[in-house]
Design a protein around this motif. Sequence first.
Motif, mmCIF file in Angstrom:
data_model
loop_
_atom_site.group_PDB
_atom_site.id
_atom_site.type_symbol
_atom_site.label_atom_id
_atom_site.label_comp_id
_atom_site.label_asym_id
_atom_site.label_seq_id
_atom_site.Cartn_x
_atom_site.Cartn_y
_atom_site.Cartn_z
ATOM 1 N N TRP A 184 42.970 17.929 57.721
ATOM 2 C CA TRP A 184 44.038 17.639 56.762
ATOM 3 C C TRP A 184 43.621 18.079 55.368
ATOM 4 O O TRP A 184 42.684 17.536 54.790
ATOM 5 C CB TRP A 184 44.355 16.145 56.792
ATOM 6 N N PHE A 185 44.324 19.080 54.829
ATOM 7 C CA PHE A 185 44.024 19.590 53.492
ATOM 8 C C PHE A 185 44.831 18.817 52.452
ATOM 9 O O PHE A 185 46.045 18.704 52.555
ATOM 10 C CB PHE A 185 44.381 21.076 53.407
ATOM 11 N N ARG A 186 44.143 18.291 51.445
ATOM 12 C CA ARG A 186 44.803 17.651 50.315
ATOM 13 C C ARG A 186 44.424 18.354 49.025
ATOM 14 O O ARG A 186 43.278 18.750 48.862
ATOM 15 C CB ARG A 186 44.379 16.171 50.214
ATOM 16 N N SER A 187 45.371 18.509 48.129
ATOM 17 C CA SER A 187 45.090 19.100 46.820
ATOM 18 C C SER A 187 45.560 18.121 45.761
ATOM 19 O O SER A 187 46.758 17.927 45.557
ATOM 20 C CB SER A 187 45.819 20.440 46.665
ATOM 21 N N ARG A 188 44.600 17.471 45.109
ATOM 22 C CA ARG A 188 44.908 16.408 44.154
ATOM 23 C C ARG A 188 45.004 16.987 42.740
ATOM 24 O O ARG A 188 44.024 17.053 41.994
ATOM 25 C CB ARG A 188 43.823 15.328 44.207
ATOM 26 N N ALA B 164 24.985 26.593 44.270
ATOM 27 C CA ALA B 164 25.276 25.379 45.030
ATOM 28 C C ALA B 164 25.451 25.725 46.504
ATOM 29 O O ALA B 164 25.602 26.891 46.876
ATOM 30 C CB ALA B 164 26.532 24.708 44.488
ATOM 31 N N THR B 165 25.464 24.713 47.344
ATOM 32 C CA THR B 165 25.573 24.952 48.788
ATOM 33 C C THR B 165 27.010 25.225 49.221
ATOM 34 O O THR B 165 27.242 25.750 50.305
ATOM 35 C CB THR B 165 25.042 23.751 49.571
ATOM 36 N N THR B 166 27.987 24.856 48.405
ATOM 37 C CA THR B 166 29.392 25.062 48.766
ATOM 38 C C THR B 166 30.178 25.572 47.566
ATOM 39 O O THR B 166 29.760 25.441 46.422
ATOM 40 C CB THR B 166 30.053 23.761 49.235
ATOM 41 N N THR B 167 31.337 26.171 47.865
ATOM 42 C CA THR B 167 32.301 26.518 46.825
ATOM 43 C C THR B 167 33.594 25.806 47.180
ATOM 44 O O THR B 167 33.653 24.992 48.091
ATOM 45 C CB THR B 167 32.534 28.037 46.763
ATOM 46 N N ARG B 168 34.664 26.125 46.451
ATOM 47 C CA ARG B 168 35.963 25.568 46.822
ATOM 48 C C ARG B 168 36.439 26.211 48.122
ATOM 49 O O ARG B 168 35.962 27.283 48.502
ATOM 50 C CB ARG B 168 36.969 25.782 45.692
ATOM 51 N N PRO B 169 37.406 25.579 48.811
ATOM 52 C CA PRO B 169 37.777 26.044 50.150
ATOM 53 C C PRO B 169 38.205 27.505 50.246
ATOM 54 O O PRO B 169 37.910 28.173 51.232
ATOM 55 C CB PRO B 169 38.936 25.116 50.528
ATOM 56 N N PHE B 170 38.894 28.035 49.248
ATOM 57 C CA PHE B 170 39.404 29.397 49.352
ATOM 58 C C PHE B 170 38.756 30.347 48.356
ATOM 59 O O PHE B 170 39.265 31.418 48.084
ATOM 60 C CB PHE B 170 40.928 29.411 49.168
ATOM 61 N N GLY C 142 40.550 19.821 45.692
ATOM 62 C CA GLY C 142 40.574 19.046 46.925
ATOM 63 C C GLY C 142 39.993 19.854 48.055
ATOM 64 O O GLY C 142 39.048 20.615 47.877
ATOM 65 N N GLY C 143 40.576 19.709 49.229
ATOM 66 C CA GLY C 143 40.097 20.428 50.399
ATOM 67 C C GLY C 143 40.401 19.656 51.663
ATOM 68 O O GLY C 143 41.183 18.703 51.664
ATOM 69 N N TRP C 144 39.792 20.082 52.769
ATOM 70 C CA TRP C 144 39.954 19.358 54.026
ATOM 71 C C TRP C 144 39.149 18.072 54.023
ATOM 72 O O TRP C 144 39.452 17.147 54.765
ATOM 73 C CB TRP C 144 39.533 20.250 55.201
ATOM 74 N N GLU C 145 38.138 18.021 53.187
ATOM 75 C CA GLU C 145 37.334 16.803 53.047
ATOM 76 C C GLU C 145 37.258 16.441 51.566
ATOM 77 O O GLU C 145 36.909 17.279 50.735
ATOM 78 C CB GLU C 145 35.917 17.008 53.596
#
Length: 579
Positions: free
Chosen positions: A101-105, A68-74, A82-85
């Motif tokens: 703004w980082f949110r973790s749902r 994939a083009t992205t992974t999780r933020p860390f 979640g993440g910054w977006e």
Amino acid sequence: MAFQIKQKGPVYDICIVGSGAGGGMAAKILSEAGLKIALLEAGPKYDPADPQQITQLKWPYASPRRGATTTRPFGDFDAAYGGWEIEGEPYTAKDGTKFDWFRSRMVGGRTNHWGRISLRFGPRDFKHKSYDGLGDDWPLSYEDVAPYYDRVDKMIGVFGTREGMANEPDGFFLPPPKPRLHELMLKKAGDKLKIPVITSRMSMLTRPVNKERSACFFCGQCNRGCQVYADFSSSSVLVKPAMKSGHVDLYDNAMAREVLTDKEGKATGVAYVDKTDLQEYVVNARVIVLAASACESARLLLNSKSSRFPNGLANSSNVVGKYLHDSTGSSRAAFMPQLVGRKRYNEDGVGGMHVYIPWWEDNKKLDFARGYHIEFGGGMRMPSYGGFTGIDRLNGKYPGSDGKIKPAGGYGVALKDDYRHFYGATVGMAGRGECIAREDNYCEIDPKVVDKWGIPVLRFNYTWSDHEIKQAKHMQDTFDQLIHEMGGVPLGTKPGPETNYGLETPGRIIHEVGTTRMGDDPKRSVLNKYNQAHDVKNLFVVDGGPFVSQADKNPTWTILALSLRASEYMMSELKKQNL
């Protein structure tokens, strides 16, 4: 978005919004007292030992997002939903300023992936205005909070060593892990420069503190969630035992929209959107506790308008959302030629650093206020998916795996050989410092934008001052000194004034605090020193929002201590029928 509002559950004693550090602590303490609690969480249930959710001890190539083009933020297996977006949950910025703004749902929120650096604020951190004239003093002192820090240490567990430093209070420490090779080199360099390099203070169990949690087995993957609960996460250490009490009803996937009030202005419940059926529900309770994170709790209050509170709930001071501040951050990496070709052995340790540098300078001799600490990374731990050593920045200065001086990397076999050759020969340094709380750094409700649940979103206004920029310069100069003393070679170009000396975008350190600050004067603060709203006596906030100022420390241990203190105050006031 139109909803039919439905009642959920009985009238609870307490309704807590958010299950991170502050909400988890409140749920545990109040449930142990036998109070009936509704715990609202915007994300799903989470248990790192659940076979369906385990991400620990998996190979990078086992990634479900491989290709994939992205992974999780860390990291690809990071325990943060979640993440910054987050899709469908935007936020905006004002006047060209920036705030991420980082949110973790998820149950446990951001405590599932955090670095677990567990530092107490010191005596000066609660009274900085008295020292340098900037910002405001807290309405309480270190002596007021110290007994609660002590109890958090013993309840959760934190390793460290007693150092006797005036503004780095010692606690009740478990034995620490031994320093790694690069950390011993850092200690030697620090000694030469008269900069203290001391044992980290982190909440991983080096020996058990109860029967429910095992000791750390040093896999170095705490950000993936620990199957044996050796590290501190609110989900495992606070919410799980609270649920076992039988006094807590968990409402997961519950996106809080508004705190409801009666004609007298007393809080009566929380309206939320169930993300699974898109219906709106109300949970009623005698006491409302917000612990959704500093910005999310401010958003809730600002969206909770009525004829009695036209400016938002508990906001007669017009301070809700203001004095927002995040830790500063600037970083550097270095190549260590003497570590090339080193012997391979297990150097995982805990998930993070075994040593760190606390603030050591006298600010009265410097051109900026407040301080910072330095965190380190390096060693021979398992590479993360997509994250290696920065060898492409060596620019052909050192012999590669074939003994030739040429740009490192390339393709195929040569790339793999160079990774093996250079891996473990880099050290990372990151400063994390205190930003001065200012009224003109704030979050507010965007008048035009709503999220996918129909809830108005936050709009941020945030800038760094000269104090933070000069602090970042001091960080970079210190990194240079340490790298030189270690015999290292800086990777990349040293950040200069054009980038504010590498100062991270506000919000990127994920230590944001201060939006519902406490104080003795109701005209200049939202809460009193017990985290209780001046305007609404049965409303409390126990996340990072109540902070008057951030220290040069991570905020989690102070959130936990203040939530414990506020929870016991709630119980006392309930018994007196004052709420």
